[in-house]
Design a protein around this motif. Structure first.
Motif, mmCIF file in Angstrom:
data_model
loop_
_atom_site.group_PDB
_atom_site.id
_atom_site.type_symbol
_atom_site.label_atom_id
_atom_site.label_comp_id
_atom_site.label_asym_id
_atom_site.label_seq_id
_atom_site.Cartn_x
_atom_site.Cartn_y
_atom_site.Cartn_z
ATOM 1 N N LEU A 23 57.967 -5.167 37.469
ATOM 2 C CA LEU A 23 58.026 -3.938 37.893
ATOM 3 C C LEU A 23 59.198 -3.348 38.551
ATOM 4 C CD1 LEU A 23 56.132 -1.234 37.714
ATOM 5 C CD2 LEU A 23 55.187 -1.986 39.974
ATOM 6 N N ASN A 24 59.651 -3.896 39.420
ATOM 7 C CA ASN A 24 60.847 -3.405 40.268
ATOM 8 C C ASN A 24 62.223 -3.299 39.089
ATOM 9 O OD1 ASN A 24 59.473 -3.418 42.635
ATOM 10 N ND2 ASN A 24 60.140 -5.535 43.064
ATOM 11 N N LEU A 25 62.100 -4.536 38.266
ATOM 12 C CA LEU A 25 63.153 -4.611 37.254
ATOM 13 C C LEU A 25 63.197 -3.307 36.410
ATOM 14 C CD1 LEU A 25 63.693 -8.543 36.592
ATOM 15 C CD2 LEU A 25 65.184 -7.009 37.743
ATOM 16 N N THR A 26 61.817 -3.104 35.830
ATOM 17 C CA THR A 26 61.445 -1.890 35.030
ATOM 18 C C THR A 26 62.028 -0.698 35.647
ATOM 19 O OG1 THR A 26 59.844 -3.235 34.091
ATOM 20 C CG2 THR A 26 59.973 -0.880 33.574
ATOM 21 N N ASN A 27 61.567 -0.707 37.114
ATOM 22 C CA ASN A 27 62.005 0.772 37.617
ATOM 23 C C ASN A 27 63.556 0.854 37.792
ATOM 24 O OD1 ASN A 27 59.204 1.344 37.934
ATOM 25 N ND2 ASN A 27 59.238 0.474 39.829
ATOM 26 N N GLU A 28 64.392 -0.383 38.104
ATOM 27 C CA GLU A 28 65.580 -0.082 38.304
ATOM 28 C C GLU A 28 66.367 0.016 36.785
ATOM 29 O OE1 GLU A 28 65.887 -3.368 41.962
ATOM 30 O OE2 GLU A 28 66.696 -3.959 39.892
ATOM 31 N N GLU A 65 65.163 1.642 34.291
ATOM 32 C CA GLU A 65 64.778 3.232 34.252
ATOM 33 C C GLU A 65 65.813 4.130 35.085
ATOM 34 O OE1 GLU A 65 60.097 2.949 33.011
ATOM 35 O OE2 GLU A 65 60.845 3.945 34.665
ATOM 36 N N GLU A 66 65.873 3.890 36.341
ATOM 37 C CA GLU A 66 66.824 4.730 36.957
ATOM 38 C C GLU A 66 68.181 4.537 36.705
ATOM 39 O OE1 GLU A 66 64.470 3.689 41.248
ATOM 40 O OE2 GLU A 66 66.661 3.255 41.064
ATOM 41 N N LEU A 67 68.603 3.476 36.105
ATOM 42 C CA LEU A 67 70.125 3.198 35.441
ATOM 43 C C LEU A 67 69.960 4.164 34.276
ATOM 44 C CD1 LEU A 67 70.676 -0.705 36.172
ATOM 45 C CD2 LEU A 67 71.766 1.094 37.264
ATOM 46 N N LYS A 68 68.875 3.891 33.537
ATOM 47 C CA LYS A 68 69.199 4.779 32.238
ATOM 48 C C LYS A 68 69.153 6.237 32.536
ATOM 49 C CE LYS A 68 66.589 1.375 29.379
ATOM 50 N NZ LYS A 68 65.071 1.520 28.475
ATOM 51 N N SER A 69 68.368 6.730 33.428
ATOM 52 C CA SER A 69 68.692 8.125 34.092
ATOM 53 C C SER A 69 69.838 8.466 34.556
ATOM 54 C CB SER A 69 67.588 8.513 34.973
ATOM 55 O OG SER A 69 67.556 7.624 36.070
ATOM 56 N N LYS A 70 70.587 7.543 35.139
ATOM 57 C CA LYS A 70 71.966 7.748 36.005
ATOM 58 C C LYS A 70 72.907 7.875 34.442
ATOM 59 C CE LYS A 70 71.136 5.954 40.336
ATOM 60 N NZ LYS A 70 71.409 4.701 41.379
#
Length: 295
Positions: free
Chosen positions: A210-215, A217-222
């Motif tokens: 889950l943490n890897l998925t969130n990270e 997604e954050e990288l994709k948004s950035k």
């Protein structure tokens, strides 16, 4: 509970002890009840032994085996006596329970469930051809049969033959370490430490995923924000280049217009005056006319 949950064979763990060699012992658990039984294996020396598997389920009227492997040791214990112990905990679980459903809470006595515990001690056995010390009437003596083999292995030059290093068998590789236990020196009771089992590790893996998925997604948004900023910057640079080109063209036009104006001014200046020859002719004519008028 008067009924014995699991029958354990053998009653003690016997390992053939050889320096720098691993040794394994097979333990069989027999379930003679009509219930699903979960078991868990612990030891006082988790770094010294590996247990595979260290938890499991024994179905009704069925059997289950696990292997205990003692890691290679560099030194022999005094008098070949080992104080290591193993504890096998077992408890009744609901019908259809699998190994993935096992948690550490199942073996907690605080829950009020019946937990059956059986202790197994470790016994070290010398190999038949090993030159070890054998206890005779309290004194340690060499086995004479072993001295013959030692003499045969010696080279006439006085250098002993060193046996080739032992390879670890495929069955021993990948064994899982047994869980921790503490040994009480006074009454030799075994107090298990709290250790994570396979069932408890799954939520941790899910959290990591889950943490890897969130990270990600954050990288994709950035990255998307950076892409939008880059596009805006490219548009701005294009506009600036166009304006610069226009300014250059306007500057060139102004220069041309200035040159034209200078030429026009020079042309008008030359047209406003009289030529020198014309002035001379007018002067001569004026003199001649004056001479004729006033002789």
């Amino acid at each position: 509970m008067a009924t014995e949950l699991l029958q354990i064979e053998p009653a003690e763990l016997r390992f053939v002890f050889e320096l720098k060699k691993q040794s394994s012992c097979l333990v069989q658990l027999a379930n003679t009840t009509d219930h699903f039984i979960a078991f868990k294996v612990k030891t006082t020396s988790p770094k010294k032994y590996c247990v595979r598997p260290n938890i499991g389920i024994v179905k009704p009227n069925d059997k289950c085996d696990f292997t205990v492997t003692m890691q290679a040791q560099r030194m022999a214990p005094p008098d070949m006596l080992c104080k290591d112990k193993f504890l096998i905990q077992s408890t009744v679980v609901p019908f259809g329970t699998t190994e993935d459903d096992i948690t550490s809470d199942m073996f907690s006595k605080d829950s009020g469930k019946y937990i059956e515990e059986k202790k197994l001690r470790v016994v070290l056995i010398s190999p038949p051809s090993s030159p070890v010390l054998l206890p005779v009437n309290g004194d340690m003596k060499h086995d004479p049969s072993n001295e013959i083999y030692v003499q045969k292995d010696r080279v006439p030059s006085g250098v002993e033959n060193i046996p080739p290093p032992c390879k670890v068998s495929d069955e021993v590789k990948g064994l899982e370490p047994a869980q921790d236990m503490k040994e009480d020196r006074e009454d030799e009771d075994i107090v298990p430490r709290q250790a994570e089992n396979v069932g408890d590790m799954k939520p941790a893996k899910d959290d990591m995923q889950l943490n890897l998925t969130n990270e990600s997604e954050e990288l994709k948004s950035k990255l998307s924000v950076m892409d939008s900023k880059l596009r805006v910057a490219e548009v701005t640079i294009t506009k600036l280049n166009e304006e610069r080109h226009r300014n250059t063209q306007e500057k060139d036009l102004l220069k041309k217009e200035l040159e034209v104006l200078k030429r026009q001014i020079n042309t008008k200046g030359s047209q406003a005056g009289f030529p020198f020859l014309f002035v001379c002719m007018v002067a001569l004519i004026s003199v001649a006319v004056g001479y004729y008028i006033h002789p």
